[in-house]
Motif scaffolding. Sequence first.
Motif, short mmCIF file in Angstrom:
data_model
loop_
_atom_site.label_atom_id
_atom_site.label_comp_id
_atom_site.label_asym_id
_atom_site.label_seq_id
_atom_site.Cartn_x
_atom_site.Cartn_y
_atom_site.Cartn_z
N PHE A 12 0.83 -1.20 0.00
CA PHE A 12 0.00 0.00 0.00
C PHE A 12 0.87 1.26 0.00
N VAL A 13 1.89 1.27 0.83
CA VAL A 13 2.80 2.42 0.88
C VAL A 13 3.51 2.59 -0.46
N LEU A 14 3.90 1.48 -1.08
CA LEU A 14 4.56 1.56 -2.39
C LEU A 14 3.59 2.08 -3.47
N ALA A 15 2.31 1.75 -3.35
CA ALA A 15 1.33 2.28 -4.30
C ALA A 15 1.23 3.80 -4.17
N ILE A 16 1.28 4.29 -2.94
CA ILE A 16 1.25 5.75 -2.72
C ILE A 16 2.51 6.39 -3.30
N ALA A 46 -5.27 8.33 -8.25
CA ALA A 46 -6.37 8.21 -7.29
C ALA A 46 -6.95 6.80 -7.30
N LEU A 47 -7.15 6.24 -8.48
CA LEU A 47 -7.67 4.86 -8.57
C LEU A 47 -6.70 3.85 -7.98
N LEU A 48 -5.43 4.00 -8.27
CA LEU A 48 -4.43 3.06 -7.75
C LEU A 48 -4.41 3.09 -6.22
N VAL A 49 -4.40 4.27 -5.64
CA VAL A 49 -4.36 4.38 -4.19
C VAL A 49 -5.66 3.86 -3.58
N LEU A 50 -6.79 4.14 -4.21
CA LEU A 50 -8.07 3.64 -3.71
C LEU A 50 -8.10 2.12 -3.66
N PHE A 51 -7.72 1.47 -4.76
CA PHE A 51 -7.78 0.01 -4.80
C PHE A 51 -6.67 -0.62 -3.96
N ALA A 52 -5.55 0.06 -3.82
CA ALA A 52 -4.52 -0.45 -2.91
C ALA A 52 -5.00 -0.36 -1.47
N TRP A 53 -5.74 0.68 -1.14
CA TRP A 53 -6.30 0.81 0.21
C TRP A 53 -7.30 -0.31 0.48
N LYS A 54 -8.18 -0.57 -0.49
CA LYS A 54 -9.15 -1.64 -0.31
C LYS A 54 -8.46 -3.00 -0.24
N ALA A 55 -7.39 -3.18 -1.00
CA ALA A 55 -6.62 -4.42 -0.91
C ALA A 55 -5.96 -4.53 0.45
N THR A 88 -6.83 -7.53 -7.15
CA THR A 88 -6.76 -7.83 -8.58
C THR A 88 -6.80 -6.56 -9.41
N ILE A 89 -7.68 -5.63 -9.06
CA ILE A 89 -7.78 -4.39 -9.83
C ILE A 89 -6.52 -3.54 -9.64
N ALA A 90 -5.99 -3.51 -8.41
CA ALA A 90 -4.74 -2.77 -8.18
C ALA A 90 -3.61 -3.38 -9.00
N ALA A 91 -3.60 -4.69 -9.11
CA ALA A 91 -2.56 -5.36 -9.91
C ALA A 91 -2.73 -5.02 -11.39
N LEU A 92 -3.96 -5.01 -11.87
CA LEU A 92 -4.19 -4.65 -13.28
C LEU A 92 -3.80 -3.20 -13.56
N LEU A 93 -4.11 -2.31 -12.63
CA LEU A 93 -3.69 -0.91 -12.79
C LEU A 93 -2.18 -0.79 -12.80
N ALA A 94 -1.51 -1.55 -11.95
CA ALA A 94 -0.04 -1.50 -11.90
C ALA A 94 0.56 -2.02 -13.21
N VAL A 95 0.03 -3.11 -13.72
CA VAL A 95 0.54 -3.66 -14.99
C VAL A 95 0.28 -2.68 -16.13
N ILE A 139 4.79 -7.81 -6.48
CA ILE A 139 5.41 -8.97 -5.84
C ILE A 139 4.91 -9.12 -4.41
N LEU A 140 4.84 -8.02 -3.68
CA LEU A 140 4.38 -8.09 -2.29
C LEU A 140 2.92 -8.49 -2.18
N LEU A 141 2.07 -8.04 -3.10
CA LEU A 141 0.65 -8.38 -3.04
C LEU A 141 0.37 -9.84 -3.36
N PHE A 142 1.26 -10.48 -4.12
CA PHE A 142 0.99 -11.85 -4.55
C PHE A 142 1.95 -12.87 -3.95
N LEU A 143 2.58 -12.53 -2.85
CA LEU A 143 3.41 -13.51 -2.14
C LEU A 143 2.52 -14.62 -1.59
N PRO A 144 2.99 -15.86 -1.59
CA PRO A 144 2.19 -16.94 -1.00
C PRO A 144 1.91 -16.71 0.48
#
Length: 189
Positions: A56-60, A119-128, A137-144, A171-176
């Motif tokens: 989340f901090v990295l998304a900001i 704004a969208l990236l931070v919003l979806f990262a916050w919800k994640a 998933t949406i934050a990942a799609l926005l990042a890609v 990478i951090l969002l999809f760690l096992p």
Amino acid sequence: MAEKDENTPKPASVTSDDLSGLTDDERRKRGRAPDPVLPGETAPKAKPPLEVHAAFVLAIVAALIIVVGQVVLVAVKQQFADAIMKQQQPGQAITLEQAQSTANFFVWAMLIGALCYSALLVLFAWKAREGTRSARTIAALLAVLAIVFELGVPRNIYALASSLTLVVMLILLFLPKVADYFPKVGKKL
């Protein structure tokens, strides 16, 4: 004769005490509806793993880098107008005013787009960060999308820095290790 329905809970097997204090996603993971929040009450807060909070901090940080890069682009818009004038073909008649207008439109459109995207990236990262799987998933799609866009345009230090930040966020969002924090909501009809 009534058939047995697997989706209907048995009255003795479900008690309200078992589900108290759980977040909405934790309740959904157990097949229950979100707990209603009455006026004056606060919803239970999620306790994200360190990796999810860092993502989340990295998304900001990535959003800020993208916006700063676009602000710098606004500051050097005259260079775009000069480049348009230099690249015109012998048969074209582009005036300096047209080149400046085109450059002005381009940089302001990019800045507005960067603000909306950030704004969208931070919003979806916050919800994640709160544990919502679809928001991850949406934050990942926005990042890609940002990585592909930023590495497709002429590269600058801002595009490379934000792309690197977004890759680390992914990478951090999809760690096992954090998979259990994002419960898969089962669909029973």
